[in-house]
Write a protein that holds these residues in place. Structure first.
Motif, PDB file in Angstrom:
ATOM      1  N   THR A 170     -32.954  31.895  42.152  1.00  0.00           N
ATOM      2  CA  THR A 170     -33.688  32.904  42.147  1.00  0.00           C
ATOM      3  C   THR A 170     -35.170  32.607  42.993  1.00  0.00           C
ATOM      4  N   MET A 171     -35.164  31.338  43.035  1.00  0.00           N
ATOM      5  CA  MET A 171     -36.875  30.915  43.297  1.00  0.00           C
ATOM      6  C   MET A 171     -36.743  31.063  45.039  1.00  0.00           C
ATOM      7  N   THR A 172     -35.472  30.612  45.855  1.00  0.00           N
ATOM      8  CA  THR A 172     -34.964  30.966  46.877  1.00  0.00           C
ATOM      9  C   THR A 172     -35.132  31.563  47.255  1.00  0.00           C
ATOM     10  N   GLU A 173     -34.061  32.779  46.606  1.00  0.00           N
ATOM     11  CA  GLU A 173     -33.890  34.316  46.735  1.00  0.00           C
ATOM     12  C   GLU A 173     -35.824  35.446  46.960  1.00  0.00           C
ATOM     13  N   GLY A 174     -36.412  34.659  46.098  1.00  0.00           N
ATOM     14  CA  GLY A 174     -37.735  34.782  46.354  1.00  0.00           C
ATOM     15  C   GLY A 174     -38.653  34.959  47.448  1.00  0.00           C
ATOM     16  N   ILE A 175     -37.855  33.386  47.851  1.00  0.00           N
ATOM     17  CA  ILE A 175     -38.788  32.770  48.981  1.00  0.00           C
ATOM     18  C   ILE A 175     -38.409  33.822  50.234  1.00  0.00           C
ATOM     19  N   LEU A 176     -37.152  33.772  50.526  1.00  0.00           N
ATOM     20  CA  LEU A 176     -36.220  34.389  51.773  1.00  0.00           C
ATOM     21  C   LEU A 176     -37.055  35.278  51.662  1.00  0.00           C
ATOM     22  N   LEU A 177     -36.564  36.214  51.165  1.00  0.00           N
ATOM     23  CA  LEU A 177     -37.369  38.059  51.133  1.00  0.00           C
ATOM     24  C   LEU A 177     -39.080  37.453  51.456  1.00  0.00           C
ATOM     25  N   ALA A 178     -39.589  37.189  50.480  1.00  0.00           N
ATOM     26  CA  ALA A 178     -41.107  37.046  50.999  1.00  0.00           C
ATOM     27  C   ALA A 178     -41.227  36.494  52.821  1.00  0.00           C
ATOM     28  N   SER A 179     -40.441  35.477  52.943  1.00  0.00           N
ATOM     29  CA  SER A 179     -40.571  35.087  54.490  1.00  0.00           C
ATOM     30  C   SER A 179     -39.877  36.187  55.789  1.00  0.00           C
ATOM     31  N   ASN A 219     -50.489  37.702  51.606  1.00  0.00           N
ATOM     32  CA  ASN A 219     -49.928  37.056  51.113  1.00  0.00           C
ATOM     33  C   ASN A 219     -49.080  37.191  49.622  1.00  0.00           C
ATOM     34  N   ILE A 220     -47.546  36.452  49.181  1.00  0.00           N
ATOM     35  CA  ILE A 220     -46.587  36.681  48.378  1.00  0.00           C
ATOM     36  C   ILE A 220     -46.352  35.858  47.825  1.00  0.00           C
ATOM     37  N   VAL A 221     -46.441  36.184  46.179  1.00  0.00           N
ATOM     38  CA  VAL A 221     -45.703  36.046  45.382  1.00  0.00           C
ATOM     39  C   VAL A 221     -44.470  35.393  44.991  1.00  0.00           C
ATOM     40  N   CYS A 222     -43.678  33.878  44.747  1.00  0.00           N
ATOM     41  CA  CYS A 222     -42.813  33.807  44.362  1.00  0.00           C
ATOM     42  C   CYS A 222     -42.528  33.267  43.337  1.00  0.00           C
ATOM     43  N   ALA A 223     -42.192  33.595  41.360  1.00  0.00           N
ATOM     44  CA  ALA A 223     -41.952  32.935  41.065  1.00  0.00           C
ATOM     45  C   ALA A 223     -40.542  32.681  39.887  1.00  0.00           C
ATOM     46  N   THR A 224     -40.804  31.816  39.654  1.00  0.00           N
ATOM     47  CA  THR A 224     -39.600  32.143  38.339  1.00  0.00           C
ATOM     48  C   THR A 224     -39.478  30.881  37.049  1.00  0.00           C
ATOM     49  N   SER A 225     -38.427  31.367  36.419  1.00  0.00           N
ATOM     50  CA  SER A 225     -39.199  29.971  34.914  1.00  0.00           C
ATOM     51  C   SER A 225     -37.926  29.845  33.938  1.00  0.00           C
ATOM     52  N   SER A 226     -37.654  28.905  32.975  1.00  0.00           N
ATOM     53  CA  SER A 226     -36.606  29.364  32.275  1.00  0.00           C
ATOM     54  C   SER A 226     -37.342  28.360  31.225  1.00  0.00           C
ATOM     55  N   HIS A 227     -36.932  28.706  30.344  1.00  0.00           N
ATOM     56  CA  HIS A 227     -37.294  28.158  29.133  1.00  0.00           C
ATOM     57  C   HIS A 227     -35.390  27.623  28.020  1.00  0.00           C
ATOM     58  N   PHE A 228     -35.764  26.113  27.999  1.00  0.00           N
ATOM     59  CA  PHE A 228     -33.999  25.544  26.952  1.00  0.00           C
ATOM     60  C   PHE A 228     -33.762  26.760  25.399  1.00  0.00           C
ATOM     61  N   SER A 229     -34.834  26.846  24.918  1.00  0.00           N
ATOM     62  CA  SER A 229     -34.658  27.716  23.145  1.00  0.00           C
ATOM     63  C   SER A 229     -34.693  29.200  23.900  1.00  0.00           C
ATOM     64  N   THR A 230     -34.784  29.908  24.886  1.00  0.00           N
ATOM     65  CA  THR A 230     -35.024  31.178  24.786  1.00  0.00           C
ATOM     66  C   THR A 230     -33.063  31.126  25.897  1.00  0.00           C
ATOM     67  N   ALA A 231     -33.114  30.003  26.281  1.00  0.00           N
ATOM     68  CA  ALA A 231     -31.104  29.988  27.002  1.00  0.00           C
ATOM     69  C   ALA A 231     -30.000  29.446  26.092  1.00  0.00           C
ATOM     70  N   GLU A 232     -30.825  28.682  25.062  1.00  0.00           N
ATOM     71  CA  GLU A 232     -29.951  28.372  24.143  1.00  0.00           C
ATOM     72  C   GLU A 232     -28.945  29.649  23.296  1.00  0.00           C
ATOM     73  N   ARG A 233     -30.552  30.248  22.387  1.00  0.00           N
ATOM     74  CA  ARG A 233     -30.074  31.412  21.697  1.00  0.00           C
ATOM     75  C   ARG A 233     -29.343  32.200  22.434  1.00  0.00           C
ATOM     76  N   GLN A 234     -29.426  32.776  24.329  1.00  0.00           N
ATOM     77  CA  GLN A 234     -29.111  34.072  24.403  1.00  0.00           C
ATOM     78  C   GLN A 234     -27.348  33.818  24.861  1.00  0.00           C
ATOM     79  N   PHE A 235     -27.645  33.037  25.672  1.00  0.00           N
ATOM     80  CA  PHE A 235     -26.240  31.929  25.890  1.00  0.00           C
ATOM     81  C   PHE A 235     -25.220  30.931  25.269  1.00  0.00           C
ATOM     82  N   ARG A 236     -25.806  30.620  24.174  1.00  0.00           N
ATOM     83  CA  ARG A 236     -25.037  29.453  23.535  1.00  0.00           C
ATOM     84  C   ARG A 236     -25.499  29.634  21.790  1.00  0.00           C
ATOM     85  N   PHE A 237     -25.814  28.949  21.128  1.00  0.00           N
ATOM     86  CA  PHE A 237     -25.549  29.116  19.655  1.00  0.00           C
ATOM     87  C   PHE A 237     -27.082  28.869  19.221  1.00  0.00           C
TER      88      PHE A 237
END
Lengths: 338, 338
Positions: free
Chosen positions: A113-122, A132-150
């Motif tokens: 996501t981060m370089t997808e956004g920066i490339l599109l912004a460029s 001025n264009i903002v590009c951002a993203t995030s991840s969180h151990f606990s949101t990802a664990e419960r969504q994708f794993r256990f």
């Protein structure tokens, strides 16, 4: 103006720059190799909220606001933004930016996501539509664990090839100041799927797409690996990084001297027991903003290829026997206008 | 060249055009009001696959390939594409386009995806980086039901405000031929959340963002509703459409004569028992490609504002008591260069 070298590669002859950048990480990430570089290390993994999802939203929103402040801008000065994340349905982003009132393009590239956004912004700084264009993203151990794993409380054993989803966020303001770091080129990712089906081996699933993007950009531009201080991948981790170098060697491209991987960089892997390293959209985004961009800005590094890498899978499709498609978008960062 | 009227509104003075378009729908949609318009009505809701998810992927991939063929192009002629969908994590798109080898930007705008993609493509036709850009999306009743609602076999009772996720896909090739339909302007969506928490009333959750985008574009350009043959929304359905008109009337903007909504158009609602109408990314995408674009191409319609509308929520966040943010991206379609 831009110059299209192929349907994937481009150079920006009047390059946009990254006016400001900001990074936030959690406690584990702040205890890793890069603790001195991040803007904020948040000890409270809930970020003051009552759910993991709201925690991640808060982290992303705060990181964006800080990047805008560091550019001496206000949200009204931002023309529009690109952002996305891993959590269904990109809600860490949606709820994180809901109150910012910034025109918004939601993107989904998993950990790319981060370089997808920066490339599109460029690409969009190249017409007359934005200052001025903002590009951002995030991840969180606990949101990802419960969504994708256990469930975290289940305490499941992790395999040696598994990566640790980072609690982290990065945000940049792309602008057209005459000030480094510049984005002087880029290469759009293409889906590559070599048939990996092991959800605990994401690095290997993403490495072929990273190899494909690097090879394409080098071929299209005529650059050699030695033209760069570093060639950085998002979060291939230890296993995927080894595969990336092997895949490129088959094409007589040796990046072993220049290569660095944000998934390998983040943690003191043995001490912190992080197996194959870090992952998550926020991993490469936060390290880009904390470590790489400052070094390119000062001139300590002159020329860096940076690509976040994404695994475009879902647990549902893997349960149906599908393999994991990967994608990697590349940005070429430089201290000087080339 | 483009002209930026505000951070959200823009006009394209050398406008891109929509070179070709294609639509696919399922059996129920093909039995609705618009059966004569779609390229393909597929009787097999599995599209020859063994899961709903693979069915939706197949539908989207086929629709994209058909749009490219109708443009007399091959996949190698496509510079890059924008697409996304509702299914975690945009996998109907990823797996649907995996074998096409087209450079790919994944986007996520929920049911606003089609106009998000076309607006981004239009902005990117304005620099020298692309000749042909594909924009696509899809939705499938059965993938959406099991992800967002109940197992289909459970036979849950639907509320009167509920909408029916359409099995449908639309794809366009954006180019710069001197041939209608042209994209002469656009307005980037902004998240608007007035606090609706009823997941069975998505139309009302999305209507405020649609009102906001229409109002912004009219204010920024000086156009009046009567300057347009139609002002079309994505899938507000019966309930959301009524609210949209009321919200705009409060600002002394009357679009009641020009307004049409794809969610209302799709089904013969009473006969087909579709409650508040159709929804899903594919609803507005397929109707754009089947009904609106041909009429603008022939000149039967001269000037149309079209906006797909998205509800940027997840079931997880709603369980946590959150409300539903909406977004609506607008494209201004015209038979003539303005």
């Amino acid at each position: 103006m831009s110059k299209k070298l192929s349907s994937r590669s481009m150079v920006f002859t009047t390059p946009p720059n990254i006016k400001s950048y900001s990074s936030t990480v959690g406690k584990e990430e702040g205890d890793g190799n890069l603790s001195e570089y991040f803007d904020v290390i948040e000890e409270d993994s809930h970020f003051g909220q009552d759910s993991w999802e709201k925690a991640e939203s808060t982290m992303q929103g705060q990181t964006i606001e800080r990047a805008i402040q560091k550019a001496n801008l206000s949200t009204e000065d931002i023309d529009f933004m690109f952002s996305g994340d891993l959590i269904n349905q990109c809600t860490s982003t949606t709820y994180g930016i809901r109150d910012l009132e910034i025109p918004f393009f939601g993107i989904y590239g998993a950990c790319s996501t981060m370089t997808e956004g920066i490339l599109l912004a460029s690409m969009n700084m190249d017409n007359s539509l934005a200052d001025n264009i903002v590009c951002a993203t995030s991840s969180h151990f606990s949101t990802a664990e419960r969504q994708f794993r256990f469930p975290i409380s289940y305490g499941g054993q992790r395999t040696p090839t598994a990566q640790w989803t980072c609690t982290a966020s990065g945000a940049v303001v792309v602008s057209h100041e005459k000030k480094p770091p510049y984005i002087v080129g880029g290469c759009i990712g293409k889906i590559v799927d070599l048939g990996i089906t092991d959800v605990n081996n994401m690095g290997s699933a993403m490495a072929p797409s990273a190899a494909d993007t690097i090879k394409t950009y080098l071929n299209d531009t005529g650059y050699k690996p030695s033209d760069f201080d570093n060639i950085v991948t998002g979060d291939l981790g230890i296993v995927g990084s080894k595969l990336l170098i092997e895949l490129l060697q088959k094409d007589n491209i040796d990046i072993s001297t220049q290569h660095a991987d944000c998934g390998v960089m983040m943690f003191d892997i043995d001490r912190q027991d992080k197996h194959a390293g870090g992952s998550g959209c926020g991993c490469s985004a936060s390290i880009l903003c904390a470590y790489w961009l400052p070094k390119i800005q000062t001139g300590e590094l002159k020329n860096v290829l940076f690509m976040s890498t994404g695994a475009l899978m879902s647990t549902m499709l893997l349960q149906q026997g599908e393999s994991i498609p990967g994608i990697a978008h590349l940005i070429h960062l430089s201290h000087d206008i080339i």
